[in-house]
Motif scaffolding. Sequence first.
Motif, PDB file in Angstrom:
ATOM      1  N   MET A   1       0.933  -1.219   0.083  1.00 29.96           N
ATOM      2  CA  MET A   1      -0.039  -0.001  -0.036  1.00 29.96           C
ATOM      3  C   MET A   1       0.882   1.190   0.056  1.00 29.96           C
ATOM      4  N   LEU A   2       0.225   2.294  -0.411  1.00 36.25           N
ATOM      5  CA  LEU A   2       0.986   3.562  -0.734  1.00 36.25           C
ATOM      6  C   LEU A   2       0.837   4.502   0.606  1.00 36.25           C
ATOM      7  N   GLY A   3       0.040   3.861   1.587  1.00 34.74           N
ATOM      8  CA  GLY A   3      -0.098   4.917   2.859  1.00 34.74           C
ATOM      9  C   GLY A   3      -0.975   5.919   2.488  1.00 34.74           C
ATOM     10  N   ILE A   4      -1.729   6.044   1.612  1.00 28.66           N
ATOM     11  CA  ILE A   4      -2.591   7.434   1.400  1.00 28.66           C
ATOM     12  C   ILE A   4      -3.838   7.137   2.000  1.00 28.66           C
ATOM     13  N   GLY A   5      -3.998   8.103   2.851  1.00 25.39           N
ATOM     14  CA  GLY A   5      -5.403   8.116   3.811  1.00 25.39           C
ATOM     15  C   GLY A   5      -6.650   8.883   3.079  1.00 25.39           C
ATOM     16  N   TYR A   6      -7.546   8.873   3.438  1.00 20.15           N
ATOM     17  CA  TYR A   6      -8.867   9.502   3.004  1.00 20.15           C
ATOM     18  C   TYR A   6      -9.855   9.914   4.056  1.00 20.15           C
ATOM     19  N   ALA A   7     -10.661  10.812   3.537  1.00 26.24           N
ATOM     20  CA  ALA A   7     -11.450  11.150   4.452  1.00 26.24           C
ATOM     21  C   ALA A   7     -13.127  11.248   3.787  1.00 26.24           C
ATOM     22  N   LYS A   8     -14.074  10.584   4.372  1.00 26.94           N
ATOM     23  CA  LYS A   8     -15.299  10.659   3.877  1.00 26.94           C
ATOM     24  C   LYS A   8     -16.167  11.949   4.196  1.00 26.94           C
ATOM     25  N   THR A   9     -16.761  12.438   3.330  1.00 26.34           N
ATOM     26  CA  THR A   9     -17.660  13.791   3.606  1.00 26.34           C
ATOM     27  C   THR A   9     -18.995  13.680   3.116  1.00 26.34           C
ATOM     28  N   ALA A  10     -19.873  14.563   3.194  1.00 29.35           N
ATOM     29  CA  ALA A  10     -21.216  14.502   2.656  1.00 29.35           C
ATOM     30  C   ALA A  10     -20.746  14.796   1.047  1.00 29.35           C
ATOM     31  N   VAL A  11     -21.676  14.777   0.137  1.00 32.71           N
ATOM     32  CA  VAL A  11     -21.443  14.875  -1.183  1.00 32.71           C
ATOM     33  C   VAL A  11     -21.554  16.478  -1.604  1.00 32.71           C
ATOM     34  N   GLY A  12     -20.537  16.818  -2.366  1.00 28.76           N
ATOM     35  CA  GLY A  12     -20.395  18.147  -2.659  1.00 28.76           C
ATOM     36  C   GLY A  12     -19.126  18.799  -2.206  1.00 28.76           C
ATOM     37  N   ASP A  13     -18.691  19.732  -3.480  1.00 28.96           N
ATOM     38  CA  ASP A  13     -17.359  20.429  -3.361  1.00 28.96           C
ATOM     39  C   ASP A  13     -17.409  21.200  -1.964  1.00 28.96           C
ATOM     40  N   LYS A  14     -18.531  21.739  -1.588  1.00 28.95           N
ATOM     41  CA  LYS A  14     -18.531  22.583  -0.165  1.00 28.95           C
ATOM     42  C   LYS A  14     -18.012  21.657   0.682  1.00 28.95           C
TER      43      LYS A  14
END
Length: 63
Positions: A1-14
Amino acid sequence: MLGIGYAKTAVGDKYVYECMAKNDYRIGGEQNGHIIFPKYASTGNGILTSLKMMEVMFTKKMP
């Protein structure tokens, strides 16, 4: 794995941008292809994304 994390948000650029600003993230996006570079814009921008990709390709001397 590359060790790249992510965050989940509501839909939309805002919501993506708000999460990025709160956590000091440098790049973000959505499944629809929007990529956000908060240093330059608060929403996804296809022209900016193209320019940033070309910048990487030029720096790495890719065709």
